[in-house]
Write a protein that holds these residues in place. Structure first.
Motif, PDB file in Angstrom:
ATOM      1  N   ASP A 122       0.833  -1.201   0.000  1.00 31.31           N
ATOM      2  CA  ASP A 122       0.000   0.000   0.000  1.00 31.31           C
ATOM      3  C   ASP A 122       0.867   1.249   0.000  1.00 31.31           C
ATOM      4  O   ASP A 122       1.317   1.705   1.048  1.00 31.31           O
ATOM      5  N   ALA A 123       1.082   1.816  -1.182  1.00 32.91           N
ATOM      6  CA  ALA A 123       1.893   3.027  -1.304  1.00 32.91           C
ATOM      7  C   ALA A 123       1.185   4.239  -0.709  1.00 32.91           C
ATOM      8  O   ALA A 123       1.813   5.255  -0.418  1.00 32.91           O
ATOM      9  N   GLU A 124      -0.119   4.137  -0.505  1.00 36.13           N
ATOM     10  CA  GLU A 124      -0.907   5.226   0.061  1.00 36.13           C
ATOM     11  C   GLU A 124      -1.020   5.137   1.575  1.00 36.13           C
ATOM     12  O   GLU A 124      -1.750   5.903   2.196  1.00 36.13           O
ATOM     13  N   MET A 125      -0.297   4.182   2.172  1.00 35.92           N
ATOM     14  CA  MET A 125      -0.374   3.974   3.612  1.00 35.92           C
ATOM     15  C   MET A 125      -0.052   5.264   4.360  1.00 35.92           C
ATOM     16  O   MET A 125       0.889   5.971   4.022  1.00 35.92           O
ATOM     17  N   GLU A 126      -0.850   5.545   5.375  1.00 37.46           N
ATOM     18  CA  GLU A 126      -0.663   6.767   6.154  1.00 37.46           C
ATOM     19  C   GLU A 126       0.644   6.704   6.941  1.00 37.46           C
ATOM     20  O   GLU A 126       0.938   5.716   7.600  1.00 37.46           O
ATOM     21  N   VAL A 127       1.419   7.762   6.864  1.00 41.76           N
ATOM     22  CA  VAL A 127       2.670   7.850   7.605  1.00 41.76           C
ATOM     23  C   VAL A 127       2.415   8.735   8.819  1.00 41.76           C
ATOM     24  O   VAL A 127       2.002   9.884   8.696  1.00 41.76           O
ATOM     25  N   THR A 128       2.661   8.176  10.000  1.00 45.52           N
ATOM     26  CA  THR A 128       2.391   8.910  11.228  1.00 45.52           C
ATOM     27  C   THR A 128       3.449   9.983  11.482  1.00 45.52           C
ATOM     28  O   THR A 128       4.624   9.777  11.206  1.00 45.52           O
ATOM     29  N   GLU A 129       2.991  11.097  11.977  1.00 47.27           N
ATOM     30  CA  GLU A 129       3.886  12.221  12.275  1.00 47.27           C
ATOM     31  C   GLU A 129       4.560  12.052  13.631  1.00 47.27           C
ATOM     32  O   GLU A 129       5.536  12.712  13.929  1.00 47.27           O
ATOM     33  N   GLN A 130       4.020  11.170  14.465  1.00 45.94           N
ATOM     34  CA  GLN A 130       4.528  10.970  15.823  1.00 45.94           C
ATOM     35  C   GLN A 130       5.797  10.114  15.793  1.00 45.94           C
ATOM     36  O   GLN A 130       5.768   8.983  15.329  1.00 45.94           O
ATOM     37  N   PRO A 131       6.928  10.638  16.288  1.00 51.06           N
ATOM     38  CA  PRO A 131       8.128   9.803  16.357  1.00 51.06           C
ATOM     39  C   PRO A 131       7.987   8.735  17.438  1.00 51.06           C
ATOM     40  O   PRO A 131       7.142   8.851  18.330  1.00 51.06           O
ATOM     41  N   MET A 132       8.810   7.698  17.351  1.00 49.95           N
ATOM     42  CA  MET A 132       8.789   6.639  18.368  1.00 49.95           C
ATOM     43  C   MET A 132       9.250   7.198  19.706  1.00 49.95           C
ATOM     44  O   MET A 132      10.089   8.085  19.759  1.00 49.95           O
ATOM     45  N   SER A 133       8.719   6.629  20.772  1.00 49.97           N
ATOM     46  CA  SER A 133       9.149   7.027  22.108  1.00 49.97           C
ATOM     47  C   SER A 133      10.584   6.551  22.340  1.00 49.97           C
ATOM     48  O   SER A 133      11.070   5.648  21.646  1.00 49.97           O
ATOM     49  N   VAL A 134      11.239   7.116  23.327  1.00 47.53           N
ATOM     50  CA  VAL A 134      12.602   6.708  23.662  1.00 47.53           C
ATOM     51  C   VAL A 134      12.623   5.236  24.065  1.00 47.53           C
ATOM     52  O   VAL A 134      13.509   4.484  23.663  1.00 47.53           O
ATOM     53  N   ASN A 135      11.628   4.806  24.829  1.00 47.49           N
ATOM     54  CA  ASN A 135      11.561   3.399  25.239  1.00 47.49           C
ATOM     55  C   ASN A 135      11.397   2.483  24.037  1.00 47.49           C
ATOM     56  O   ASN A 135      11.994   1.409  23.976  1.00 47.49           O
ATOM     57  N   ARG A 136      10.572   2.894  23.067  1.00 52.07           N
ATOM     58  CA  ARG A 136      10.381   2.074  21.874  1.00 52.07           C
ATOM     59  C   ARG A 136      11.660   2.061  21.038  1.00 52.07           C
ATOM     60  O   ARG A 136      12.044   1.023  20.488  1.00 52.07           O
ATOM     61  N   LEU A 137      12.350   3.175  20.938  1.00 49.43           N
ATOM     62  CA  LEU A 137      13.624   3.220  20.204  1.00 49.43           C
ATOM     63  C   LEU A 137      14.642   2.275  20.844  1.00 49.43           C
ATOM     64  O   LEU A 137      15.374   1.574  20.144  1.00 49.43           O
ATOM     65  N   GLU A 138      14.673   2.252  22.193  1.00 54.55           N
ATOM     66  CA  GLU A 138      15.572   1.337  22.893  1.00 54.55           C
ATOM     67  C   GLU A 138      15.225  -0.111  22.533  1.00 54.55           C
ATOM     68  O   GLU A 138      16.108  -0.917  22.229  1.00 54.55           O
ATOM     69  N   TRP A 139      13.925  -0.454  22.577  1.00 58.31           N
ATOM     70  CA  TRP A 139      13.474  -1.809  22.248  1.00 58.31           C
ATOM     71  C   TRP A 139      13.905  -2.174  20.826  1.00 58.31           C
ATOM     72  O   TRP A 139      14.424  -3.262  20.576  1.00 58.31           O
ATOM     73  N   GLU A 140      13.696  -1.286  19.879  1.00 51.67           N
ATOM     74  CA  GLU A 140      14.046  -1.540  18.476  1.00 51.67           C
ATOM     75  C   GLU A 140      15.563  -1.741  18.334  1.00 51.67           C
ATOM     76  O   GLU A 140      16.014  -2.631  17.614  1.00 51.67           O
ATOM     77  N   HIS A 141      16.344  -0.917  19.040  1.00 49.52           N
ATOM     78  CA  HIS A 141      17.800  -1.041  18.956  1.00 49.52           C
ATOM     79  C   HIS A 141      18.270  -2.374  19.544  1.00 49.52           C
ATOM     80  O   HIS A 141      19.116  -3.055  18.957  1.00 49.52           O
ATOM     81  N   ILE A 142      17.707  -2.757  20.678  1.00 44.48           N
ATOM     82  CA  ILE A 142      18.060  -4.044  21.289  1.00 44.48           C
ATOM     83  C   ILE A 142      17.738  -5.180  20.321  1.00 44.48           C
ATOM     84  O   ILE A 142      18.544  -6.096  20.125  1.00 44.48           O
ATOM     85  N   GLN A 143      16.564  -5.127  19.694  1.00 44.43           N
ATOM     86  CA  GLN A 143      16.173  -6.178  18.743  1.00 44.43           C
ATOM     87  C   GLN A 143      17.121  -6.234  17.551  1.00 44.43           C
ATOM     88  O   GLN A 143      17.481  -7.312  17.075  1.00 44.43           O
ATOM     89  N   LYS A 144      17.542  -5.080  17.064  1.00 43.45           N
ATOM     90  CA  LYS A 144      18.478  -5.011  15.933  1.00 43.45           C
ATOM     91  C   LYS A 144      19.814  -5.659  16.306  1.00 43.45           C
ATOM     92  O   LYS A 144      20.353  -6.494  15.574  1.00 43.45           O
ATOM     93  N   VAL A 145      20.351  -5.285  17.463  1.00 45.25           N
ATOM     94  CA  VAL A 145      21.640  -5.827  17.907  1.00 45.25           C
ATOM     95  C   VAL A 145      21.517  -7.321  18.210  1.00 45.25           C
ATOM     96  O   VAL A 145      22.403  -8.110  17.860  1.00 45.25           O
ATOM     97  N   LEU A 146      20.415  -7.734  18.823  1.00 47.96           N
ATOM     98  CA  LEU A 146      20.174  -9.151  19.092  1.00 47.96           C
ATOM     99  C   LEU A 146      20.148  -9.945  17.783  1.00 47.96           C
ATOM    100  O   LEU A 146      20.741 -11.021  17.681  1.00 47.96           O
ATOM    101  N   ASN A 147      19.501  -9.402  16.779  1.00 46.40           N
ATOM    102  CA  ASN A 147      19.442 -10.043  15.465  1.00 46.40           C
ATOM    103  C   ASN A 147      20.835 -10.135  14.839  1.00 46.40           C
ATOM    104  O   ASN A 147      21.197 -11.158  14.244  1.00 46.40           O
TER     105      ASN A 147
END
Length: 178
Positions: A122-147
């Motif tokens: 879906d190229a028309e998918m809505e892009v949210t203006e809200q950035p990720m929270s600091v806690n969510r960014l930490e979770w994403e970074h941990i998952q990336k490094v774990l991977n």
């Protein structure tokens, strides 16, 4: 010749599998349930599904291990990676390994079928203006490094400069909301 589509549910949550199995049976699918990646591997030797939902985090092997094996048995199979531990890193890996779609839990039967039957991006998918929270960014970074460390918690903790137990505690929690 098989008339009814076959639907495989791979998840270690008995309540979830019972509810989803009933819902898919009511929708006239032939349903089988496997409680682990290993159990699913044995099952697909004699019963090859057309559609599958695979949980990411189960006892034993991760659901990611199963995706290429399912794809090998039936290249046309639609595979949905379904997880309560959603992250960008695992979504990317699941798709690279051959999953058709990726959906965070909780999800009901209708959402699962919609995701499995969605063919076009879906190229028309809505892009949210809200950035990720600091806690969510930490979770994403941990998952990336774990991977990057093939799921090795000790190596990941060293790479993050974090005590292994602290990392294990963070990984045992549900991911934070965006």
């Amino acid at each position: 010749m098989q008339m009814t589509e076959r639907f495989l549910i791979v998840d270690d949550d008995p309540a979830f599998t019972r509810v989803l199995s009933r819902a898919m049976t009511r929708r006239e699918f032939e349903v089988q349930v496997a409680r682990s990646a290993e159990e699913a591997e044995k099952l697909i030797q004699s019963w090859v599904p057309d559609l599958a939902t695979v949980d990411l985090k189960m006892d034993g092997d991760s659901g990611l291990i199963l995706i290429p094996k399912l794809r090998q048995q039936n290249p046309a199979m639609k595979i949905l990676m379904l997880t309560g531990y959603a992250s960008i890193a695992t979504a990317v890996e699941a798709i690279k390994l051959g999953a058709t779609q990726y959906l965070p839990k909780p999800a009901d039967a209708d959402q699962i079928l919609t995701a499995l039957n969605k063919i076009e991006a879906d190229a028309e998918m809505e892009v949210t203006e809200q950035p990720m929270s600091v806690n969510r960014l930490e979770w994403e970074h941990i998952q990336k490094v774990l991977n990057e460390h093939d799921g090795n918690v000790s190596a990941t903790a060293r790479a993050l400069g974090m005590h292994r137990r602290t990392l294990q505690r963070k990984l045992s929690k549900r991911p934070v909301k965006r």
